[in-house]
Design an enzyme around this catalytic site. Structure first.
Site, mmCIF file in Angstrom:
data_model
loop_
_atom_site.group_PDB
_atom_site.id
_atom_site.type_symbol
_atom_site.label_atom_id
_atom_site.label_comp_id
_atom_site.label_asym_id
_atom_site.label_seq_id
_atom_site.Cartn_x
_atom_site.Cartn_y
_atom_site.Cartn_z
ATOM 1 N N LYS A 10 0.019 -2.322 -7.096
ATOM 2 C CA LYS A 10 -1.052 -1.269 -8.000
ATOM 3 C C LYS A 10 -1.681 -1.104 -8.813
ATOM 4 O O LYS A 10 -0.412 -2.235 -9.516
ATOM 5 C CB LYS A 10 -0.555 -0.269 -7.930
ATOM 6 C CG LYS A 10 0.665 0.020 -6.148
ATOM 7 C CD LYS A 10 1.442 0.910 -5.714
ATOM 8 C CE LYS A 10 2.169 1.074 -4.643
ATOM 9 N NZ LYS A 10 3.464 2.317 -4.323
ATOM 10 N N TYR A 50 -2.245 6.300 3.969
ATOM 11 C CA TYR A 50 -0.745 6.667 3.656
ATOM 12 C C TYR A 50 -1.015 7.870 4.591
ATOM 13 O O TYR A 50 -0.197 9.385 4.022
ATOM 14 C CB TYR A 50 -1.179 6.916 1.742
ATOM 15 C CG TYR A 50 -0.356 6.321 1.278
ATOM 16 C CD1 TYR A 50 0.506 5.283 1.257
ATOM 17 C CD2 TYR A 50 -1.576 5.344 0.378
ATOM 18 C CE1 TYR A 50 1.270 4.010 0.282
ATOM 19 C CE2 TYR A 50 -1.122 4.485 -0.375
ATOM 20 C CZ TYR A 50 0.181 3.843 -0.666
ATOM 21 O OH TYR A 50 1.129 3.101 -1.645
ATOM 22 N N ASN A 113 5.068 3.035 -9.586
ATOM 23 C CA ASN A 113 6.419 1.627 -8.860
ATOM 24 C C ASN A 113 6.047 0.867 -8.362
ATOM 25 O O ASN A 113 6.563 -0.613 -7.885
ATOM 26 C CB ASN A 113 6.694 2.391 -7.602
ATOM 27 C CG ASN A 113 6.574 2.247 -6.483
ATOM 28 O OD1 ASN A 113 4.605 2.632 -6.106
ATOM 29 N ND2 ASN A 113 6.812 2.556 -5.428
ATOM 30 N N HIS A 116 3.283 -2.296 -3.058
ATOM 31 C CA HIS A 116 3.367 -1.924 -2.246
ATOM 32 C C HIS A 116 3.811 -3.580 -1.216
ATOM 33 O O HIS A 116 3.566 -4.097 -0.989
ATOM 34 C CB HIS A 116 2.451 -0.858 -1.048
ATOM 35 C CG HIS A 116 2.720 -0.492 -0.038
ATOM 36 N ND1 HIS A 116 2.808 0.367 0.406
ATOM 37 C CD2 HIS A 116 2.018 -1.724 1.361
ATOM 38 C CE1 HIS A 116 2.886 0.112 1.637
ATOM 39 N NE2 HIS A 116 2.566 -1.227 2.030
ATOM 40 N N GLU A 127 -1.542 -1.753 8.424
ATOM 41 C CA GLU A 127 -1.477 -1.370 7.192
ATOM 42 C C GLU A 127 -2.873 -2.674 7.056
ATOM 43 O O GLU A 127 -3.988 -2.734 6.451
ATOM 44 C CB GLU A 127 -0.531 -2.100 6.360
ATOM 45 C CG GLU A 127 0.172 -0.582 6.112
ATOM 46 C CD GLU A 127 1.253 -0.926 5.630
ATOM 47 O OE1 GLU A 127 1.523 -1.682 5.116
ATOM 48 O OE2 GLU A 127 2.459 0.593 5.266
HETATM 49 P P1 GDP Z 1 7.725 2.896 -0.465
HETATM 50 O O1 GDP Z 1 7.778 2.874 1.357
HETATM 51 O O2 GDP Z 1 8.764 2.099 -0.201
HETATM 52 O O3 GDP Z 1 6.455 2.559 -1.246
HETATM 53 O O4 GDP Z 1 8.312 4.638 0.229
HETATM 54 P P2 GDP Z 1 7.145 5.683 0.843
HETATM 55 O O5 GDP Z 1 6.632 4.955 1.826
HETATM 56 O O6 GDP Z 1 8.285 6.735 0.913
HETATM 57 O O7 GDP Z 1 5.920 6.344 0.164
HETATM 58 C C1 GDP Z 1 4.447 5.302 -0.593
HETATM 59 C C2 GDP Z 1 4.686 5.662 -1.594
HETATM 60 O O8 GDP Z 1 4.697 6.931 -2.501
HETATM 61 C C3 GDP Z 1 5.534 5.072 -2.657
HETATM 62 O O9 GDP Z 1 5.569 4.316 -3.190
HETATM 63 C C4 GDP Z 1 5.281 5.699 -3.877
HETATM 64 O O10 GDP Z 1 3.791 5.169 -5.004
HETATM 65 C C5 GDP Z 1 4.980 7.692 -4.001
HETATM 66 N N1 GDP Z 1 6.457 7.992 -3.598
HETATM 67 C C6 GDP Z 1 7.422 7.653 -2.591
HETATM 68 N N2 GDP Z 1 8.272 8.995 -2.892
HETATM 69 C C7 GDP Z 1 7.428 10.069 -3.119
HETATM 70 C C8 GDP Z 1 7.836 10.522 -4.346
HETATM 71 O O11 GDP Z 1 9.276 11.450 -3.820
HETATM 72 N N3 GDP Z 1 7.587 11.276 -5.268
HETATM 73 C C9 GDP Z 1 6.525 10.979 -5.993
HETATM 74 N N4 GDP Z 1 6.090 12.071 -7.093
HETATM 75 N N5 GDP Z 1 5.861 9.594 -5.357
HETATM 76 C C10 GDP Z 1 6.435 9.027 -4.489
HETATM 77 MG MG MG Z 2 5.838 2.803 3.094
#
Ligand code: GDP
Ligand code: MG
Length: 144
Positions: A10, A50, A113, A116, A127
Site C-alpha cells: 500500500k 473494496y 496498514n 493487503h 481481486e
Molecule cells: P484486511 O483483510 O485485513 O485488509 O481487512 P478488511 O478486509 O477487514 O479491511 C480492508 C482494509 O480496510 C484494511 O486493510 C484497512 O486498511 C481498512 N480497515 C479495516 N477495518 C478498519 C477499521 O475498523 N478502521 C479503519 N480506519 N480502517 C479499517
Molecule cells: Mg480483506
C-alpha cells in the site's frame, strides 16, 4: 488454484522505501513472484476492489488513502498461499499484529496498514482480474 494469492504493497509502505525489503522477506519465506506491477488505485477500482466495505464508517478514509499514492501489486505462488500470506502479514490492526509480521513492522495505523492480502481463494479470483488485465496475466503465463 489454492497455491496463488495477491499481495498489495500500500502507499504508506511504498513511501517508506520498503518494497525491496517486503519482497525479500516473501522470497525468504518461499513465496515465488509470478507477476508484479505498480499502479495508482483510482476511485473506480477502489469501489470495486473494496465493495464489501462500502457503507462502513472507515470506507471513505480507506479509499482516500488507497487512491493517494503508488501501490505495488504482486501475484504470489506457494503451497497454501492464501493462509500463509495472511499469517505472514499479520492482523488488520498493526498494533495487534504478531511481532515481526509486515503490518507490525511497517503499518502506521489500522487504515495505513502497509499491505493487503486476499483472504480466500474466492477473493483471489475476484481481486486479481480487477488489477491485472487478461493481457498482463497472459504475458506472465498466469491462468486463473
Ligand atoms: P484486511 O483483510 O485485513 O485488509 O481487512 P478488511 O478486509 O477487514 O479491511 C480492508 C482494509 O480496510 C484494511 O486493510 C484497512 O486498511 C481498512 N480497515 C479495516 N477495518 C478498519 C477499521 O475498523 N478502521 C479503519 N480506519 N480502517 C479499517
Ligand atoms: Mg480483506
Amino acid at each position: 488454484m489454492k497455491n496463488i494469492t495477491l499481495l498489495i504493497i500500500k502507499p504508506n509502505a511504498v513511501k517508506k522505501h520498503v518494497i525491496g525489503d517486503i519482497i525479500q522477506k516473501l522470497e525468504n519465506d518461499k513465496f515465488e513472484v509470478l507477476a508484479i506491477k505498480s499502479f495508482v488505485m483510482t476511485e473506480a477500482i477502489a469501489d470495486k476492489f473494496y465493495e464489501m466495505h462500502k457503507g462502513k464508517s472507515f470506507f471513505p478514509k480507506l479509499v482516500d488513502f488507497m487512491t493517494n499514492g503508488l501501490s505495488i501489486a504482486i501475484i504470489l505462488k506457494k503451497s497454501n498461499a492464501v493462509l500463509d500470506l495472511r499469517n505472514f502479514i499479520g492482523s488488520t490492526d498493526p498494533q495487534s499484529a504478531s511481532k515481526g509480521s509486515i503490518r507490525a513492522l511497517y503499518g502506521d495505523d489500522i487504515t495505513r496498514n502497509a499491505v493487503h492480502a486476499s483472504d480466500s481463494d474466492e477473493n483471489v479470483l475476484r481481486e486479481i482480474p480487477i488489477l491485472f488485465s487478461d493481457e498482463e496475466l497472459g504475458n506472465n503465463k498466469i491462468k486463473l
